[in-house]
Design an enzyme around this catalytic site. Structure first.
Site, mmCIF file in Angstrom:
data_model
loop_
_atom_site.group_PDB
_atom_site.id
_atom_site.type_symbol
_atom_site.label_atom_id
_atom_site.label_comp_id
_atom_site.label_asym_id
_atom_site.label_seq_id
_atom_site.Cartn_x
_atom_site.Cartn_y
_atom_site.Cartn_z
ATOM 1 C CB SER A 126 -0.887 0.001 1.259
ATOM 2 O OG SER A 126 -1.530 1.254 1.442
ATOM 3 C CE1 TYR A 139 -4.258 -2.593 4.883
ATOM 4 C CE2 TYR A 139 -3.691 -0.309 4.438
ATOM 5 C CZ TYR A 139 -3.979 -1.575 3.984
ATOM 6 O OH TYR A 139 -3.985 -1.830 2.634
#
Length: 241
Positions: A126, A139
């Protein structure tokens, strides 16, 4: 590396980017697509083989290895993303269990097949690996760790002929971003760009407009140069016979 005629395994294949990757691999002529999911999954294309594969479950990983006959491309896409404020350690541990150790465990299990095939590993990390979003810090931490894992594997496996790609995904129209009114790429366009990047041999893939705006700065930046400098210390280690 082309997708046509290859065997591909996608974890987290039941929805979002994972499901789009299954469809994109099929459209490019993959001979077999193993779809790893935590729940029963069916697909009308006979080239798709569903696998019960919770990436935190060692027994399921071992069973998947026994099922997969050959493998050219492993796409570690399975992940968890929860909102938090770092006040609860268990939330951080949950993210690390899936996004870091799950990726690690699946990769290690399938590494003999990938080495034999001179294949590729594709880890969907990400843009948060580069800079956290304050509402999902656990996360982001797990994705930063997964990105470092990816870079380490890239250096360690290069001598065995296994290519390792990092996918630095930006906002995509999936369940994770459903509550945010921000520009989002479609899962289908992201899947296309990911496999384009694999076929083009891109080490770090930026598959959507938001992440693409960071691509040149990353590829020409000091951090990428430092990664390559450190990787040069690894001596090629041929696969054991």
């Amino acid at each position: 590396m082309t997708i046509e005629g290859k065997a591909v395994l996608v974890t987290g294949a039941n929805r979002g980017i994972g499901r789009a990757l299954v469809e994109e691999a099929l459209s490019r002529g993959a001979k077999r697509v193993y779809a790893g999911t935590r729940h029963p999954f069916a697909h009308p294309d006979e080239r798709v083989t569903p696998l019960m594969l919770d990436v935190t479950n060692t027994a399921q990983i071992e069973a998947a290895v026994e099922t997969v006959e050959s493998l050219d491309i492993l796409i570690n896409n399975a992940g968890v993303a929860l909102y938090d404020d770092l006040s609860d350690r268990s939330v951080l541990e949950q993210h690390l269990a899936v996004n870091l150790f799950g990726t690690y465990g699946v990769t290690q299990a399938f590494l003999p097949l990938l080495t034999g095939a001179q294949g590729a590993i594709v880890n969907n990390v990400s843009t948060m690996a580069l800079a956290p979003f304050p509402f999902t810090p656990a996360y982001a931490i797990s994705k930063a760790a997964a990105f470092n894992l990816t870079q380490s594997l890239r250096a360690l496996l290069a001598g065995r002929g296994v290519r390792v790609h990092a996918v630095l995904t930006g906002p995509t129209d999936t369940d994770m971003t459903r509550g945010f009114d921000i520009p989002k790429a479609s899962a289908e366009s992201v899947a296309r760009a990911i496999l384009d990047g694999v076929e083009n041999g891109e080490e770090d893939i930026f598959p959507d407009p938001t992440s693409a705006s960071l691509a040149d700065g990353w590829r020409d930046g000091v951090a990428k140069a430092f990664e390559r400098q450190n990787a040069a210390f690894v001596q090629p280690q041929p696969a054991a016979t």
